[in-house]
Every structure is written in structure tokens, then in C-alpha cells.
Scaffold this motif. Structure first.
Motif, PDB file in Angstrom:
ATOM      1  N   MET A  17       0.826  -1.212   0.000  1.00 25.10           N
ATOM      2  CA  MET A  17       0.000   0.000   0.000  1.00 25.10           C
ATOM      3  C   MET A  17       0.858   1.260   0.000  1.00 25.10           C
ATOM      4  O   MET A  17       0.471   2.279  -0.561  1.00 25.10           O
ATOM      5  N   GLN A  18       2.036   1.206   0.604  1.00 29.35           N
ATOM      6  CA  GLN A  18       2.906   2.371   0.641  1.00 29.35           C
ATOM      7  C   GLN A  18       3.747   2.511  -0.617  1.00 29.35           C
ATOM      8  O   GLN A  18       4.385   3.541  -0.821  1.00 29.35           O
ATOM      9  N   LEU A  19       3.773   1.520  -1.471  1.00 28.93           N
ATOM     10  CA  LEU A  19       4.560   1.607  -2.708  1.00 28.93           C
ATOM     11  C   LEU A  19       3.957   2.582  -3.707  1.00 28.93           C
ATOM     12  O   LEU A  19       4.686   3.176  -4.495  1.00 28.93           O
ATOM     13  N   ASN A  20       2.659   2.748  -3.704  1.00 35.58           N
ATOM     14  CA  ASN A  20       2.019   3.609  -4.697  1.00 35.58           C
ATOM     15  C   ASN A  20       2.556   5.038  -4.669  1.00 35.58           C
ATOM     16  O   ASN A  20       2.966   5.545  -5.704  1.00 35.58           O
ATOM     17  N   PRO A  21       2.605   5.723  -3.530  1.00 34.21           N
ATOM     18  CA  PRO A  21       3.170   7.069  -3.561  1.00 34.21           C
ATOM     19  C   PRO A  21       4.671   7.083  -3.809  1.00 34.21           C
ATOM     20  O   PRO A  21       5.197   8.033  -4.369  1.00 34.21           O
ATOM     21  N   LEU A  22       5.383   6.038  -3.405  1.00 26.80           N
ATOM     22  CA  LEU A  22       6.829   6.018  -3.574  1.00 26.80           C
ATOM     23  C   LEU A  22       7.235   5.822  -5.031  1.00 26.80           C
ATOM     24  O   LEU A  22       8.233   6.371  -5.476  1.00 26.80           O
ATOM     25  N   SER A  23       6.470   5.061  -5.772  1.00 28.80           N
ATOM     26  CA  SER A  23       6.820   4.810  -7.170  1.00 28.80           C
ATOM     27  C   SER A  23       5.762   5.398  -8.105  1.00 28.80           C
ATOM     28  O   SER A  23       5.423   4.814  -9.108  1.00 28.80           O
ATOM     29  N   GLY A  24       5.225   6.542  -7.746  1.00 24.36           N
ATOM     30  CA  GLY A  24       4.193   7.196  -8.543  1.00 24.36           C
ATOM     31  C   GLY A  24       4.778   7.884  -9.764  1.00 24.36           C
ATOM     32  O   GLY A  24       5.971   7.805 -10.048  1.00 24.36           O
ATOM     33  N   PRO A  25       3.945   8.574 -10.501  1.00 25.46           N
ATOM     34  CA  PRO A  25       4.409   9.238 -11.715  1.00 25.46           C
ATOM     35  C   PRO A  25       5.375  10.380 -11.389  1.00 25.46           C
ATOM     36  O   PRO A  25       5.260  11.034 -10.362  1.00 25.46           O
ATOM     37  N   ARG A  26       6.306  10.598 -12.281  1.00 23.86           N
ATOM     38  CA  ARG A  26       7.303  11.651 -12.113  1.00 23.86           C
ATOM     39  C   ARG A  26       6.993  12.773 -13.108  1.00 23.86           C
ATOM     40  O   ARG A  26       6.666  12.521 -14.256  1.00 23.86           O
ATOM     41  N   ALA A  27       7.117  14.016 -12.646  1.00 23.64           N
ATOM     42  CA  ALA A  27       6.887  15.171 -13.515  1.00 23.64           C
ATOM     43  C   ALA A  27       8.204  15.915 -13.708  1.00 23.64           C
ATOM     44  O   ALA A  27       9.048  15.968 -12.816  1.00 23.64           O
ATOM     45  N   LYS A  28       8.357  16.479 -14.896  1.00 21.91           N
ATOM     46  CA  LYS A  28       9.553  17.265 -15.164  1.00 21.91           C
ATOM     47  C   LYS A  28       9.477  18.591 -14.414  1.00 21.91           C
ATOM     48  O   LYS A  28       8.405  19.046 -14.019  1.00 21.91           O
ATOM     49  N   GLN A  29      10.611  19.228 -14.247  1.00 19.17           N
ATOM     50  CA  GLN A  29      10.676  20.461 -13.471  1.00 19.17           C
ATOM     51  C   GLN A  29       9.900  21.594 -14.144  1.00 19.17           C
ATOM     52  O   GLN A  29       9.277  22.420 -13.476  1.00 19.17           O
ATOM     53  N   LYS A  30       9.885  21.639 -15.464  1.00 16.76           N
ATOM     54  CA  LYS A  30       9.131  22.675 -16.178  1.00 16.76           C
ATOM     55  C   LYS A  30       7.630  22.522 -15.940  1.00 16.76           C
ATOM     56  O   LYS A  30       6.905  23.502 -15.799  1.00 16.76           O
ATOM     57  N   ILE A  31       7.170  21.293 -15.902  1.00 19.93           N
ATOM     58  CA  ILE A  31       5.742  21.047 -15.681  1.00 19.93           C
ATOM     59  C   ILE A  31       5.356  21.458 -14.258  1.00 19.93           C
ATOM     60  O   ILE A  31       4.307  22.077 -14.039  1.00 19.93           O
ATOM     61  N   ILE A  32       6.187  21.140 -13.285  1.00 21.47           N
ATOM     62  CA  ILE A  32       5.904  21.523 -11.903  1.00 21.47           C
ATOM     63  C   ILE A  32       5.890  23.042 -11.761  1.00 21.47           C
ATOM     64  O   ILE A  32       5.006  23.614 -11.114  1.00 21.47           O
ATOM     65  N   LEU A  33       6.835  23.732 -12.392  1.00 19.97           N
ATOM     66  CA  LEU A  33       6.865  25.189 -12.351  1.00 19.97           C
ATOM     67  C   LEU A  33       5.616  25.780 -13.013  1.00 19.97           C
ATOM     68  O   LEU A  33       5.034  26.740 -12.516  1.00 19.97           O
ATOM     69  N   GLY A  34       5.186  25.200 -14.123  1.00 15.33           N
ATOM     70  CA  GLY A  34       3.962  25.657 -14.780  1.00 15.33           C
ATOM     71  C   GLY A  34       2.741  25.469 -13.899  1.00 15.33           C
ATOM     72  O   GLY A  34       1.869  26.340 -13.823  1.00 15.33           O
ATOM     73  N   ILE A  50       2.695  25.414 -10.611  1.00 15.96           N
ATOM     74  CA  ILE A  50       2.782  26.367  -9.503  1.00 15.96           C
ATOM     75  C   ILE A  50       2.412  27.772  -9.958  1.00 15.96           C
ATOM     76  O   ILE A  50       1.707  28.504  -9.260  1.00 15.96           O
ATOM     77  N   CYS A  51       2.864  28.183 -11.164  1.00 16.23           N
ATOM     78  CA  CYS A  51       2.644  29.554 -11.618  1.00 16.23           C
ATOM     79  C   CYS A  51       1.230  29.805 -12.141  1.00 16.23           C
ATOM     80  O   CYS A  51       0.681  30.891 -11.949  1.00 16.23           O
ATOM     81  N   TYR A  52       0.607  28.838 -12.802  1.00 16.55           N
ATOM     82  CA  TYR A  52      -0.649  29.091 -13.498  1.00 16.55           C
ATOM     83  C   TYR A  52      -1.893  28.595 -12.782  1.00 16.55           C
ATOM     84  O   TYR A  52      -2.991  29.030 -13.093  1.00 16.55           O
ATOM     85  N   TRP A  53      -1.761  27.693 -11.841  1.00 23.01           N
ATOM     86  CA  TRP A  53      -2.939  27.235 -11.125  1.00 23.01           C
ATOM     87  C   TRP A  53      -3.269  28.205 -10.011  1.00 23.01           C
ATOM     88  O   TRP A  53      -2.392  28.613  -9.244  1.00 23.01           O
ATOM     89  N   PRO A  54      -4.525  28.585  -9.847  1.00 20.86           N
ATOM     90  CA  PRO A  54      -4.872  29.569  -8.820  1.00 20.86           C
ATOM     91  C   PRO A  54      -4.725  29.029  -7.386  1.00 20.86           C
ATOM     92  O   PRO A  54      -4.550  29.800  -6.457  1.00 20.86           O
ATOM     93  N   ASN A  55      -4.798  27.758  -7.181  1.00 19.38           N
ATOM     94  CA  ASN A  55      -4.681  27.196  -5.831  1.00 19.38           C
ATOM     95  C   ASN A  55      -3.270  26.724  -5.517  1.00 19.38           C
ATOM     96  O   ASN A  55      -3.064  25.942  -4.603  1.00 19.38           O
ATOM     97  N   SER A  56      -2.309  27.204  -6.270  1.00 16.75           N
ATOM     98  CA  SER A  56      -0.936  26.769  -6.025  1.00 16.75           C
ATOM     99  C   SER A  56      -0.354  27.516  -4.828  1.00 16.75           C
ATOM    100  O   SER A  56      -0.965  28.417  -4.269  1.00 16.75           O
ATOM    101  N   PHE A  57       0.848  27.160  -4.462  1.00 19.48           N
ATOM    102  CA  PHE A  57       1.485  27.762  -3.298  1.00 19.48           C
ATOM    103  C   PHE A  57       1.978  29.182  -3.581  1.00 19.48           C
ATOM    104  O   PHE A  57       2.151  29.964  -2.668  1.00 19.48           O
ATOM    105  N   ILE A  58       2.231  29.514  -4.825  1.00 20.66           N
ATOM    106  CA  ILE A  58       2.737  30.834  -5.167  1.00 20.66           C
ATOM    107  C   ILE A  58       1.639  31.585  -5.929  1.00 20.66           C
ATOM    108  O   ILE A  58       1.314  31.249  -7.063  1.00 20.66           O
ATOM    109  N   HIS A  59       1.032  32.579  -5.312  1.00 22.73           N
ATOM    110  CA  HIS A  59       0.063  33.453  -5.975  1.00 22.73           C
ATOM    111  C   HIS A  59       0.058  34.789  -5.249  1.00 22.73           C
ATOM    112  O   HIS A  59       0.625  34.928  -4.180  1.00 22.73           O
TER     113      HIS A  59
END
Length: 88
Positions: free
Chosen positions: A55-72, A74-83
């Protein structure tokens, strides 16, 4: 610790526990009862550990996102940490 190492160590531990319990049962008259209790204990504990581990393997081996996608995100979603608005 790597997930394969944890899996292997736990499996070897419970196999050794079952083998030692099986061999210790030769010293007593009620071998069948002792063997049944040891094997049942090993199977139940191993399955409980295995379910928790899987049950704990799912978050540990979940999908990986590139750094550009994570930055996008954070910047464009209204509920992100940076607004520009304060959090309630």
C-alpha cells in the motif's frame, strides 16, 4: 532503503522464523500443534506486513513530472502555493 532490499530482508526474516520454529517443534510431543501455530503466525504476520508495504509503494513509485511542468503548475494554477493573494 530500496524497496527490493526491504522486501528481501523481511521475506528472509519470516522464512528463518518459520524454519527455526519448525525445527524447535521436534523437541516437544505436540509437534503438530506447535508447527501449526508457528506457520499460522508466520503467514499472518508476513501478509500483514506485505499488505502495508504494498500500500505504501504507490506514492513512492508514482508518476514523475519534469521540473518545467511543476513550475507551470505552480505559476498558473490559482490554488498553487505561489500566488498574489493572501491565504485565508
Amino acid at each position: 532503503m530500496d524497496k527490493y532490499v526491504a522486501f528481501t530482508v523481511s521475506t528472509v526474516f519470516w522464512l528463518l522464523f518459520a524454519i527455526i520454529g519448525f525445527l524447535v517443534s521436534y523437541r516437544y510431543e505436540e509437534r503438530g500443534l506447535i508447527r501449526s501455530c508457528v506457520i499460522l503466525t508466520v503467514v499472518c504476520c508476513y501478509l500483514a506486513w506485505m499488505v502495508t508495504f504494498v500500500m505504501q509503494l504507490n506514492p513512492l513509485s508514482g508518476p514523475r513530472a519534469k521540473q518545467k511542468i511543476i513550475l507551470g503548475m505552480i505559476c498558473y494554477w490559482p490554488n498553487s502555493f505561489i500566488h498574489d493573494q493572501r491565504d485565508p
